[in-house]
Scaffold this active site. Structure first.
Site, PDB file in Angstrom:
ATOM      1  N   HIS A 101      35.260 -19.163  20.929  1.00 16.67           N
ATOM      2  CA  HIS A 101      36.138 -18.179  20.371  1.00 16.67           C
ATOM      3  C   HIS A 101      35.429 -16.664  20.508  1.00 16.67           C
ATOM      4  CE1 HIS A 101      33.254 -19.814  17.606  1.00 16.67           C
ATOM      5  NE2 HIS A 101      33.057 -18.661  17.068  1.00 16.67           N
ATOM      6  N   HIS A 103      35.020 -12.947  19.071  1.00 14.15           N
ATOM      7  CA  HIS A 103      35.285 -12.252  17.739  1.00 14.15           C
ATOM      8  C   HIS A 103      36.035 -11.083  17.909  1.00 14.15           C
ATOM      9  CE1 HIS A 103      32.823 -14.910  14.789  1.00 14.15           C
ATOM     10  NE2 HIS A 103      32.222 -15.167  16.129  1.00 14.15           N
TER      11      HIS A 103
HETATM   12  P1  AMP Z   1      30.427 -18.233  15.050  1.00 16.26           P
HETATM   13  O1  AMP Z   1      29.250 -18.214  14.267  1.00 16.26           O
HETATM   14  O2  AMP Z   1      30.610 -17.371  16.111  1.00 16.26           O
HETATM   15  O3  AMP Z   1      30.662 -19.742  15.613  1.00 16.26           O
HETATM   16  O4  AMP Z   1      31.549 -18.049  14.374  1.00 16.26           O
HETATM   17  C1  AMP Z   1      32.452 -19.014  13.607  1.00 16.26           C
HETATM   18  C2  AMP Z   1      33.621 -17.925  12.794  1.00 16.26           C
HETATM   19  O5  AMP Z   1      34.477 -18.732  12.346  1.00 16.26           O
HETATM   20  C3  AMP Z   1      32.713 -17.245  11.564  1.00 16.26           C
HETATM   21  O6  AMP Z   1      32.787 -16.018  11.520  1.00 16.26           O
HETATM   22  C4  AMP Z   1      33.503 -18.309  10.344  1.00 16.26           C
HETATM   23  O7  AMP Z   1      33.867 -17.223   9.226  1.00 16.26           O
HETATM   24  C5  AMP Z   1      34.973 -18.570  10.975  1.00 16.26           C
HETATM   25  N1  AMP Z   1      35.537 -19.583  10.777  1.00 16.26           N
HETATM   26  C6  AMP Z   1      35.185 -20.905  10.384  1.00 16.26           C
HETATM   27  N2  AMP Z   1      36.222 -21.714   9.884  1.00 16.26           N
HETATM   28  C7  AMP Z   1      37.101 -21.021   9.839  1.00 16.26           C
HETATM   29  C8  AMP Z   1      38.318 -21.142   9.365  1.00 16.26           C
HETATM   30  N3  AMP Z   1      38.771 -22.449   8.863  1.00 16.26           N
HETATM   31  N4  AMP Z   1      39.315 -20.152   9.429  1.00 16.26           N
HETATM   32  C9  AMP Z   1      39.041 -18.948   9.806  1.00 16.26           C
HETATM   33  N5  AMP Z   1      37.757 -18.614  10.020  1.00 16.26           N
HETATM   34  C10 AMP Z   1      36.809 -19.465  10.084  1.00 16.26           C
END
Ligand code: AMP
Ligand code: ZN
Length: 136
Positions: A101, A103
């Site tokens: 993903h 950001h």
């Molecule tokens: P990372 O630390 O780069 O893996 O980012 C994961 C991101 O996904 C974090 O910023 C979380 O807040 C976000 N996240 C996790 N689960 C969900 C969800 N179900 N819906 C929206 N955001 C999510």
């Protein structure tokens, strides 16, 4: 291919509802549920790739194109002053969801969000050594 029990596969493909800000045949862009700033969003490929090491080059390029488009729309609609694109790979880098993903973190003057790193001061020898290792 989708991966069983991957939450971002389910969200990207609409099996779990999300706050979708953009969607096309390859990607869904959703609002992050724990945003660093107002409008923090995630570009999710609808296919499963663990991370940058796994995602094919054309998908990576398209993720950036989508990010660019949504960034422009946020600039206009949210009145953002800037944006950070962040992409974590591996636990050591802070990746918590093992589905690639990107950001999109809108920035506002004086928002106080902590995104960037603290610079270190390596010697010239250390910089030369790491350069030799990378290109050697
Ligand atoms: P990372 O630390 O780069 O893996 O980012 C994961 C991101 O996904 C974090 O910023 C979380 O807040 C976000 N996240 C996790 N689960 C969900 C969800 N179900 N819906 C929206 N955001 C999510
Ligand atoms: Zn997945």
């Amino acid at each position: 291919m989708k991966k069983d029990n991957c939450i971002f596969c389910k969200i990207a493909n609409g099996e779990i509802p999300s706050r979708t800000v953009y969607e096309d045949e390859k990607f869904r862009v959703i609002l992050d549920m724990g945003p660093a700033t107002r409008g923090h969003a995630l570009v999710l490929p609808k296919e499963h790739f663990d991370d940058l090491y796994e995602i094919p080059a054309d998908w990576a390029a398209d993720a950036f194109k989508v990010g660019r488009q949504v960034a422009a729309s946020m600039k206009e609609k949210l009145g953002t002053d800037g944006i950070n694109l962040v992409q974590n790979n591996g636990e050591a880098a802070g990746q918590t969801v093992m589905h690639f993903h990107l950001h999109l973190i809108p920035r506002y003057r004086g928002d106080g969000a902590h995104i960037l790193w603290k610079p270190t001061s390596p010697s010239a020898e250390e910089l030369d050594a790491v350069l030799a290792q990378i290109i050697g």
